[in-house]
Design a protein around this motif. Structure first.
Motif, PDB file in Angstrom:
ATOM      1  N   HIS A 149      -9.809  15.848  60.409  1.00 51.47           N
ATOM      2  CA  HIS A 149      -9.642  14.391  60.437  1.00 51.47           C
ATOM      3  C   HIS A 149     -10.846  13.651  61.019  1.00 51.47           C
ATOM      4  O   HIS A 149     -10.769  12.457  61.266  1.00 51.47           O
ATOM      5  CB  HIS A 149      -8.370  13.984  61.196  1.00 51.47           C
ATOM      6  CG  HIS A 149      -7.152  14.765  60.795  1.00 51.47           C
ATOM      7  ND1 HIS A 149      -6.610  14.692  59.531  1.00 51.47           N
ATOM      8  CD2 HIS A 149      -6.397  15.661  61.474  1.00 51.47           C
ATOM      9  CE1 HIS A 149      -5.554  15.493  59.455  1.00 51.47           C
ATOM     10  NE2 HIS A 149      -5.407  16.098  60.617  1.00 51.47           N
TER      11      HIS A 149
ATOM     12  N   THR B 159     -13.736   8.233  59.818  1.00 48.10           N
ATOM     13  CA  THR B 159     -12.997   6.981  60.009  1.00 48.10           C
ATOM     14  C   THR B 159     -11.793   7.059  59.084  1.00 48.10           C
ATOM     15  O   THR B 159     -11.949   7.149  57.872  1.00 48.10           O
ATOM     16  CB  THR B 159     -13.902   5.773  59.690  1.00 48.10           C
ATOM     17  OG1 THR B 159     -15.033   5.829  60.564  1.00 48.10           O
ATOM     18  CG2 THR B 159     -13.160   4.459  59.877  1.00 48.10           C
ATOM     19  N   ILE B 160     -10.628   7.068  59.704  1.00 50.42           N
ATOM     20  CA  ILE B 160      -9.404   7.498  59.019  1.00 50.42           C
ATOM     21  C   ILE B 160      -9.192   6.870  57.629  1.00 50.42           C
ATOM     22  O   ILE B 160      -8.760   7.551  56.711  1.00 50.42           O
ATOM     23  CB  ILE B 160      -8.167   7.276  59.926  1.00 50.42           C
ATOM     24  CG1 ILE B 160      -6.919   7.945  59.359  1.00 50.42           C
ATOM     25  CG2 ILE B 160      -7.923   5.795  60.200  1.00 50.42           C
ATOM     26  CD1 ILE B 160      -6.909   9.437  59.446  1.00 50.42           C
ATOM     27  N   GLU B 161      -9.540   5.609  57.466  1.00 52.14           N
ATOM     28  CA  GLU B 161      -9.344   4.971  56.156  1.00 52.14           C
ATOM     29  C   GLU B 161     -10.097   5.722  55.060  1.00 52.14           C
ATOM     30  O   GLU B 161      -9.646   5.822  53.937  1.00 52.14           O
ATOM     31  CB  GLU B 161      -9.877   3.523  56.154  1.00 52.14           C
ATOM     32  CG  GLU B 161      -9.069   2.549  56.960  1.00 52.14           C
ATOM     33  CD  GLU B 161      -9.587   2.423  58.387  1.00 52.14           C
ATOM     34  OE1 GLU B 161     -10.038   3.463  58.939  1.00 52.14           O
ATOM     35  OE2 GLU B 161      -9.536   1.327  58.943  1.00 52.14           O
TER      36      GLU B 161
ATOM     37  N   THR C 278     -11.863   8.845  55.504  1.00 51.08           N
ATOM     38  CA  THR C 278     -12.041  10.291  55.655  1.00 51.08           C
ATOM     39  C   THR C 278     -11.681  10.996  54.349  1.00 51.08           C
ATOM     40  O   THR C 278     -10.674  10.678  53.724  1.00 51.08           O
ATOM     41  CB  THR C 278     -11.117  10.805  56.780  1.00 51.08           C
ATOM     42  OG1 THR C 278     -11.397  10.044  57.949  1.00 51.08           O
ATOM     43  CG2 THR C 278     -11.352  12.266  57.074  1.00 51.08           C
TER      44      THR C 278
ATOM     45  N   HIS D  53     -10.433  15.916  56.200  1.00 55.53           N
ATOM     46  CA  HIS D  53      -9.109  16.021  56.825  1.00 55.53           C
ATOM     47  C   HIS D  53      -8.824  17.480  57.183  1.00 55.53           C
ATOM     48  O   HIS D  53      -8.060  17.760  58.090  1.00 55.53           O
ATOM     49  CB  HIS D  53      -8.022  15.494  55.893  1.00 55.53           C
ATOM     50  CG  HIS D  53      -7.839  14.000  55.980  1.00 55.53           C
ATOM     51  ND1 HIS D  53      -7.344  13.378  57.104  1.00 55.53           N
ATOM     52  CD2 HIS D  53      -8.075  13.016  55.085  1.00 55.53           C
ATOM     53  CE1 HIS D  53      -7.282  12.070  56.903  1.00 55.53           C
ATOM     54  NE2 HIS D  53      -7.731  11.822  55.677  1.00 55.53           N
TER      55      HIS D  53
ATOM     56  N   LEU E  35      -1.970   4.756  59.040  1.00 57.41           N
ATOM     57  CA  LEU E  35      -3.265   5.219  59.541  1.00 57.41           C
ATOM     58  C   LEU E  35      -3.187   5.977  60.856  1.00 57.41           C
ATOM     59  O   LEU E  35      -4.094   6.723  61.202  1.00 57.41           O
ATOM     60  CB  LEU E  35      -4.233   4.040  59.700  1.00 57.41           C
ATOM     61  CG  LEU E  35      -4.689   3.376  58.403  1.00 57.41           C
ATOM     62  CD1 LEU E  35      -5.650   2.235  58.696  1.00 57.41           C
ATOM     63  CD2 LEU E  35      -5.351   4.387  57.477  1.00 57.41           C
TER      64      LEU E  35
ATOM     65  N   PRO F  26      -2.738  11.007  60.850  1.00 56.41           N
ATOM     66  CA  PRO F  26      -3.756  11.569  59.958  1.00 56.41           C
ATOM     67  C   PRO F  26      -3.194  12.465  58.859  1.00 56.41           C
ATOM     68  O   PRO F  26      -3.675  12.443  57.727  1.00 56.41           O
ATOM     69  CB  PRO F  26      -4.657  12.367  60.901  1.00 56.41           C
ATOM     70  CG  PRO F  26      -4.470  11.743  62.228  1.00 56.41           C
ATOM     71  CD  PRO F  26      -3.058  11.247  62.267  1.00 56.41           C
TER      72      PRO F  26
ATOM     73  N   GLN G 236      -3.765  12.051  54.926  1.00 57.66           N
ATOM     74  CA  GLN G 236      -4.305  13.168  54.147  1.00 57.66           C
ATOM     75  C   GLN G 236      -3.453  13.410  52.894  1.00 57.66           C
ATOM     76  O   GLN G 236      -3.965  13.548  51.788  1.00 57.66           O
ATOM     77  CB  GLN G 236      -4.325  14.415  55.039  1.00 57.66           C
ATOM     78  CG  GLN G 236      -4.811  15.667  54.357  1.00 57.66           C
ATOM     79  CD  GLN G 236      -4.780  16.866  55.288  1.00 57.66           C
ATOM     80  OE1 GLN G 236      -4.263  16.779  56.406  1.00 57.66           O
ATOM     81  NE2 GLN G 236      -5.330  17.969  54.848  1.00 57.66           N
TER      82      GLN G 236
ATOM     83  N   ALA H   9      -5.445   8.508  65.253  1.00 55.89           N
ATOM     84  CA  ALA H   9      -6.385   7.800  64.399  1.00 55.89           C
ATOM     85  C   ALA H   9      -6.298   6.320  64.684  1.00 55.89           C
ATOM     86  O   ALA H   9      -5.225   5.792  64.913  1.00 55.89           O
ATOM     87  CB  ALA H   9      -6.030   8.069  62.958  1.00 55.89           C
TER      88      ALA H   9
END
Ligand SMILES: Nc1ncnc2c1ncn2[C@@H]1O[C@H](COP(=O)(O)OP(=O)(O)OP(=O)(O)O)[C@@H](O)[C@H]1O
Length: 629
Positions: A227, A230-232, A234, A239, A272, A275, A279, A512
């Motif tokens: 992960h 940047t989570i948006e 990634t 992940h 968000l 994670p 994913q 995240a």
């Protein structure tokens, strides 16, 4: 309380307010000490830099304008972070190894590029600020980051500019990938326009704090890196903790979709903070790109976006992407739109004038709700010691409040990165992260390899050519030939069919946070809140397997019963030495006699995988002193 940062001598430096010291902007994160204007920093090559105003703040450091002593123009920036911070260490080494100005110039010559959005490092060094050792790097100064325009334009960038940006970022990717690295964190906040005259013609991809060698060998999920990013944006590979070239392409794709005014499904669905859900959503999204995209656009999906994302979805994890043909997707679209692929990058949308670029720090405040933390956590966090030996201190964090209420982050948003760089183990007093917690990759569906024409191939149908290694690849053998493992992919529909991710209920991954870079590798001191207590436990770190760390708390012991355990399990002689040391320490004034002090050195075993990242230096684990909260 701010993150505890130790000085070389081990003295607790942060968190102890000093008379006259500037107040911390954000109590949660140990940001660097302020450097006052006019301070002179001397880098390792003895060049001197005069610090100007602060022009930006990242998740871990601060960026100042700077000028060479004796000159007048503040055409440089100094990025400064506490020495223990992983990302600047990684970034510095990335620049040192790969991105010297002459390397960039050579690449431009070889590829016929007038300009390339690849930053470079001019100098680096260390400075002690208020008793805390900091690392700094000197770089050219760039202009505004494009997230400003995106936000002020109602979260949209003009279509032609999106395609031009995509082409420029693909050039940068081609350079980075040719060095064996991936960037892994492309986002609007990391794309800066040039500075000064003609600056707006070229965008620069900054922030190499997450750069790492990509893999072309086995696809090995790495829980330590899962992960990251940047989570948006990634990628699905990131992940799983696997750096790949296709991952960079995927990240760019998610950004392009967002720049075109669409909301990514995982943003829209407000997931968000989880994670693994993000994913899964991405796996589903990429499994059927045309239909997934259709649901995002009220009218028709822009052709280049659909074509690019379809291409990304077909890439193999170990495949070198076809930069030229991807650029062609966007340049053909520009041609159709009669927009030249040169000159100033325009950000004004039809209905709204975008403001003049500025590097001012004024940013919208980001208000976030942090999840309740009504439990006891064990964390490993790095502290400052020296460059190559990251010290992890074992601490028990007791989060008292059932809820952390609205937290206002006043740093730059969405750039303001916070890296909860810790594996938080919640719940039971006997805490274990076992091999059970590592992701299982179930047998994979075989998939036809999709390849494209080599770079500089004739420019007809961009997505229909057969891939051949470029001359460079032929020389260095970078592109792996398809083999059995390469022809399998970890991707298919739905996600459950491929990546079966099981986490022990006791484990909570780094939370995240939207727009923020996450580094899940424990190489950086972490934001810490609440009280920190010292406690007794045995620590067994395995650096070479999927088992990350096995933490077993034991009853409070007397000094005599202390036992050191090393990573190899050879506890007898070493542990008796550790016991002797701890006993010795316990006899020294100021040491808590009831608290055994264990120092365990864990060295990373040599790996046969050539994709070791500079983010995984030798690790030293030591028992921490009591942290006064
Ligand atoms: N060379 C530069 N010239 C001008 N401004 C810069 C430069 N480098 C960075 N900045 C500004 O500082 C901000 C933070 O920079 P950077 O992303 O490198 O920091 P960071 O701490 O690594 O951030 P992150 O939170 O993504 O980890 C950027 O968004 C940009 O506005």
């Amino acid at each position: 309380m701010p993150r505890a940062v130790k000085t070389k001598t081990g003295a607790l430096a942060a968190g102890v307010p000093k008379k006259g010291s500037a107040p911390k902007r954000n109590k949660l994160y140990a940001m660097p000490e302020k450097i006052s204007e006019g301070t002179i920093l001397t880098d390792l090559s003895k060049a001197q830099w005069s610090i100007g105003s602060s022009i930006g703040t990242g998740g871990f450091g601060e960026i100042y304008s700077a000028c060479r002593v004796g000159e007048k123009n503040y055409n440089y920036v100094v990025k400064c972070e506490p020495h223990g911070n992983g990302p600047l260490f990684v970034e510095m080494h990335f620049y040192m190894r790969n991105a010297k100005l002459e390397d960039i110039k050579r690449f431009q010559r070889e590829h016929g590029l007038k300009s390339l959005g690849m930053p470079y490092m001019i100098g680096n060094g260390s400075v002690e600020l208020k008793g805390i050792k900091h690392r700094f790097i000197v770089m050219p100064r760039y202009g505004s980051d494009i997230s400003k325009f995106f936000l002020t334009n109602g979260r949209r960038i003009p279509e032609g500019t999106i395609y031009r940006l995509a082409i420029q970022m693909l050039d940068v990717y081609e350079f980075i990938h040719s060095c064996g690295y991936v960037h892994a964190d492309l986002k609007a906040a990391n794309i800066l326009l040039g500075y000064g005259k003609d600056g707006n013609n070229q965008a620069y991809l900054v922030d190499y704090g997450l750069a790492s060698h990509y893999t072309t060998k086995d696809f090995k999920p790495d829980p330590k890196k899962m992960h990251n990013g940047t989570i948006e944006y990634t990628s699905r590979d990131a992940h799983q903790g696997v750096p790949t070239m296709r991952a960079d392409f995927e990240i760019l794709g998610y950004n392009i979709i967002e720049w075109s005014g669409s909301q990514l499904p995982w943003v829209k669905n407000n997931i968000l903070t989880v994670p693994t859900k993000v994913q899964k959503a991405k796996e589903e999204f990429m499994a059927d790109v045309p239909n997934s995209l259709k649901t995002l656009y009220a009218k028709s999906v822009p052709g280049p976006i659909i074509e690019y994302m379809k291409y990304v979805a077909k890439l193999e994890y170990n495949e070198t992407p076809d930069y030229e043909n991807c650029r062609k997707i966007f340049s053909s679209a520009l041609k159709d739109m009669k927009i030249p692929n040169s000159g100033e990058l325009l950000f004004a949308t039809k209905n709204k004038e975008s403001p003049a670029p500025s590097t001012s720090r004024a940013r919208p405040k980001l208000v976030e709700r942090r999840s309740a933390a009504n439990d006891t956590s064990v964390e490993l966090c790095a502290s400052d010691d020296d460059d190559d030996d990251v010290i992890f201190e074992e601490k028990e964090v007791v989060k008292k409040a059932p809820q952390r209420t609205l937290k206002t982050i006043t740093k730059r948003s969405p750039k303001t990165a916070v890296s909860p760089k810790r594996a938080i183990v919640r719940g039971s007093p006997d805490v274990k992260i076992s091999s059970k917690s590592t992701p299982k990759i179930t047998p994979l569906r075989k998939r036809r390899s999709t390849s494209f024409s080599p770079s500089k191939a004739p420019r007809s149908s961009p997505l229909a050519k057969k891939s051949k290694p470029t001359p460079r690849e032929a020389v260095n053998g970078k592109r792996s030939t398809p083999n059995t493992s390469a022809s399998y992919t970890t991707r298919s529909t739905p996600v459950a069919a491929t990546a079966n991710i099981n986490f022990s209920p006791a484990i909570s991954l780094s939370t995240a946070r939207p727009g923020k870079t996450i580094v899940n590798d424990n190489t950086t001191p972490v934001p810490r809140a609440g009280k920190t207590y010292e406690f007794n436990f045995e620590l067994d770190v395995s650096m070479d397997a999927n088992v990350v760390v096995n933490v077993k708390r034991k009853k409070k012991a007397t000094a005599n019963s202390t036992k050191g355990v090393d990573s190899t399990g050879q506890s007898s002689s070493k542990s008796s030495r550790a016991t002797a040391q701890s006993t010795k320490r316990d006899q020294t004034p100021g040491n808590d006699k009831n608290t055994p002090v264990t120092r365990v050195k864990v060295r990373k075993l040599p790996s046969d995988d050539a994709c070791d990242s500079p983010r995984t230096p030798a690790v030293t684990v030591k028992k921490s002193k009591r942290i006064v909260s």
